[in-house]
Design a protein around this motif. Structure first.
Motif, PDB file in Angstrom:
ATOM      1  N   PHE A  20     -23.222  19.174  22.882  1.00  0.00           N
ATOM      2  CA  PHE A  20     -22.522  19.074  21.603  1.00  0.00           C
ATOM      3  C   PHE A  20     -21.529  17.926  21.739  1.00  0.00           C
ATOM      4  O   PHE A  20     -20.512  18.044  22.425  1.00  0.00           O
ATOM      5  CB  PHE A  20     -21.805  20.400  21.303  1.00  0.00           C
TER       6      PHE A  20
ATOM      7  N   TRP B  56     -19.379  16.435  13.244  1.00  0.00           N
ATOM      8  CA  TRP B  56     -19.667  17.805  12.804  1.00  0.00           C
ATOM      9  C   TRP B  56     -18.570  18.297  11.860  1.00  0.00           C
ATOM     10  O   TRP B  56     -18.845  18.900  10.825  1.00  0.00           O
ATOM     11  CB  TRP B  56     -19.761  18.743  14.010  1.00  0.00           C
TER      12      TRP B  56
ATOM     13  N   LEU C 155     -16.243  26.497  19.980  1.00  0.00           N
ATOM     14  CA  LEU C 155     -16.594  25.445  20.929  1.00  0.00           C
ATOM     15  C   LEU C 155     -15.798  25.564  22.219  1.00  0.00           C
ATOM     16  O   LEU C 155     -14.591  25.804  22.192  1.00  0.00           O
ATOM     17  CB  LEU C 155     -16.331  24.063  20.318  1.00  0.00           C
TER      18      LEU C 155
ATOM     19  N   MET D  93     -26.652  25.695  21.169  1.00  0.00           N
ATOM     20  CA  MET D  93     -26.701  24.655  20.131  1.00  0.00           C
ATOM     21  C   MET D  93     -27.276  25.208  18.823  1.00  0.00           C
ATOM     22  O   MET D  93     -26.946  24.731  17.743  1.00  0.00           O
ATOM     23  CB  MET D  93     -27.552  23.472  20.599  1.00  0.00           C
TER      24      MET D  93
ATOM     25  N   GLY E 252     -25.121  26.009  15.818  1.00  0.00           N
ATOM     26  CA  GLY E 252     -24.814  24.965  14.833  1.00  0.00           C
ATOM     27  C   GLY E 252     -25.823  24.963  13.700  1.00  0.00           C
ATOM     28  O   GLY E 252     -25.459  24.801  12.525  1.00  0.00           O
TER      29      GLY E 252
END
Length: 509
Positions: free
Chosen positions: A58, A64, A81, A223, A226
């Protein structure tokens, strides 16, 4: 009455474009050939083990953050995160081990052991990467180019030279480091773009800057968290997702796409169409003009990968979250991947062990291991024995993990193995040549010179994703979604959108 949009493919670019269009008043439908969203950024869940299929890093959290903000959301409300530092453990086959970390003191100690002047070189290299990152994002990657004169304008030409876009990354790294192993440690990241550092523009020192200065992060849940978050936001904005719905062909008249026909015969009509399947595949399989498809066939494609997803009934704590094993003759290995389209004699590889950060990635006391081995893409002109290459790649990985990390019994503890190779990337994800990262990114295939995000003939056909402008990698594809949406709103809807402003995200740690 609302204008309508049909998005073909629910990769991250398709999801983000669909959500942005819905936010701007479009009635949006997404058709996806798989049973779940995500494209290459999907996941495998088996026996309590959870694997990300494709990307595991990431990066560029501010991109993002901007995506969520444009959709009226806060990233921190959706993603948890965690920063991964050291970003990697890099091992060379001569026994040298480096931990790439944002801890400057640790970097100094490690680098000066290898080469006296390397730490000064490192600081200068990262400073150059920072400059490349900011100029690229604001002047090239983060904007649309509507004609060749905008791209090679008087204001842009000096920037192309500042970015060293005509120089080669590996050669440029020699200005900062003399030791070949250090040059390798600061160029292998080109493989995220499916590129050889011997061919990649020197501009791509920005990759090392993003990792060490901006950070490598991991979203709890992998991931795929996301993808799930963006899909949920898109649905909240009214986007309709239709799964198990592969498109057979696009129906056209002289200057417009008028409909999309699915394999099962269903037909969809819309004012605009957005292609998020691999762009060369759309030209080759879904559109009638085969001359355009033929031109794309002659372009350079990225490499492919052999993947192993191992569910292991024992934990191996000596394997860090991100591990890179570099082996053999660095130059020869890239030549074998990119020129000979094969597996190098001594393959390098990457191992991802998400349980180091996220215990939910596998059962207690067990391990979830993801292995990526770079390899050449499919090439009908050469003999490629994929069964033999997969077998040899597997043996290389097991041998080095045993010899260098003491994981001597790993093979005996593998409960199950799922393996992917270029044919799978081609058949499952419609990636031309099984090229895992789409079209390549040499000087002649970036910016305005990359396939455009609007079709030349069919004025209501747009593209988003890795093989259109600006390129591959999850954050770059998120930028692609923004640029494609901006272009649609400007050209089709007639509204103006403010350009991207680079701001560092406030990331929840």
């Amino acid at each position: 009455m609302k204008q309508t949009a049909l998005v073909i493919g629910a990769g991250i670019g398709g999801i983000a474009t669909a959500a942005r269009l819905a936010k701007n008043g479009y009635d949006v439908t997404v058709v996806e050939k798989e049973s779940t969203p995500g494209g290459r950024c999907n996941q495998i869940i088996k026996d309590g083990h959870r694997f990300d299929i494709g990307p595991t890093l990431f990066l560029m959290p501010e991109v993002w953050e901007e995506t969520f903000a444009a959709l009226g959301e806060k990233m921190s409300d959706h993603l948890d995160l965690r920063r991964i530092d050291p970003t990697y453990k890099v091992r060379f086959d001569d026994g040298l081990e480096l931990e790439l970390t944002s801890d400057i003191g640790k970097m100094q100690t490690q680098l000066e052991k290898v080469e006296k002047t390397a730490f000064t070189g490192f600081l200068n290299y990262i400073a150059e990467g920072s400059k490349h990152y900011k100029i690229s994002l604001e002047k090239f990657v983060g904007r649309n180019f509507f004609n060749i004169f905008e791209y090679f304008s008087l204001s842009n030409l000096p920037l192309i030279f500042q970015l060293k876009a005509l120089g080669k990354h590996y050669k440029n790294t020699g200005r900062f480091f003399k030791d070949e192993r250090l040059k390798a440690a600061f160029t292998f990241q080109n493989m995220y773009l499916g590129l050889s550092p011997y061919d990649a523009p020197a501009t791509y020192s920005l990759l090392q800057y993003t990792e060490l200065a901006e950070g490598v992060w991991y979203p709890m849940g992998g991931m795929y968290a996301g993808i799930q978050a963006l899909t949920a936001v898109a649905e909240k904005l009214g986007v309709k997702f239709i799964y198990n719905a592969p498109v057979k062909r696009l129906q056209v008249n002289n200057s417009k796409i008028i409909g999309a026909q699915l394999e099962d015969g269903r037909e969809f009509y819309a004012d605009i169409f957005v292609g998020n399947a691999d762009l060369p595949y759309i030209y080759k399989e879904l559109l009638p003009n085969k001359a355009e498809a033929k031109k794309l066939e002659d372009k350079l494609y990225t490499c492919s990968t052999i993947m192993f997803y191992w569910g292991v009934d024992k934990e191996y704590p000596q394997i860090a979250h991100h591990n890179v094993f570099l082996g053999g003759d660095y130059k020869a290995s890239f030549d074998q991947i990119f020129n000979d389209h094969t597996l190098p004699e001594v393959p390098s590889f990457y191992v991802h062990a998400p349980k180091r950060t996220d215990p939910a990635a596998g059962p207690e006391g067990q391990d979830t291991l993801y292995v990526l081995v770079p390899v050449g893409h499919l090439d009908a002109r050469t003999e490629q024995d994929w069964e033999a290459m997969v077998k040899r790649a597997r043996q290389t990985v097991l041998t080095r993990l045993a010899n260098e990390l003491g994981a001597t019994d790993l093979e005996a503890h593998i409960k199950f193995e799922i393996s992917y190779q270029p044919k799978v990337w081609k058949e499952r994800f419609n990636l031309v040549n099984g090229s895992a990262f789409g079209l390549s990114h040499n000087f002649w295939q970036v910016g305005y010179l990359r396939p455009q995000n609007r079709h030349k003939q069919y004025k209501n056909m747009y593209f988003t994703g890795a093989s259109t402008h600006p390129g591959t990698g999850l954050p770059i594809v998120l930028l692609s979604a923004r640029l494609t949406t901006e272009r649609i709103l400007k050209e089709f809807t007639g509204s103006q959108v403010e350009g991207y402003k680079l701001e560092r995200a406030a990331v929840n740690q």
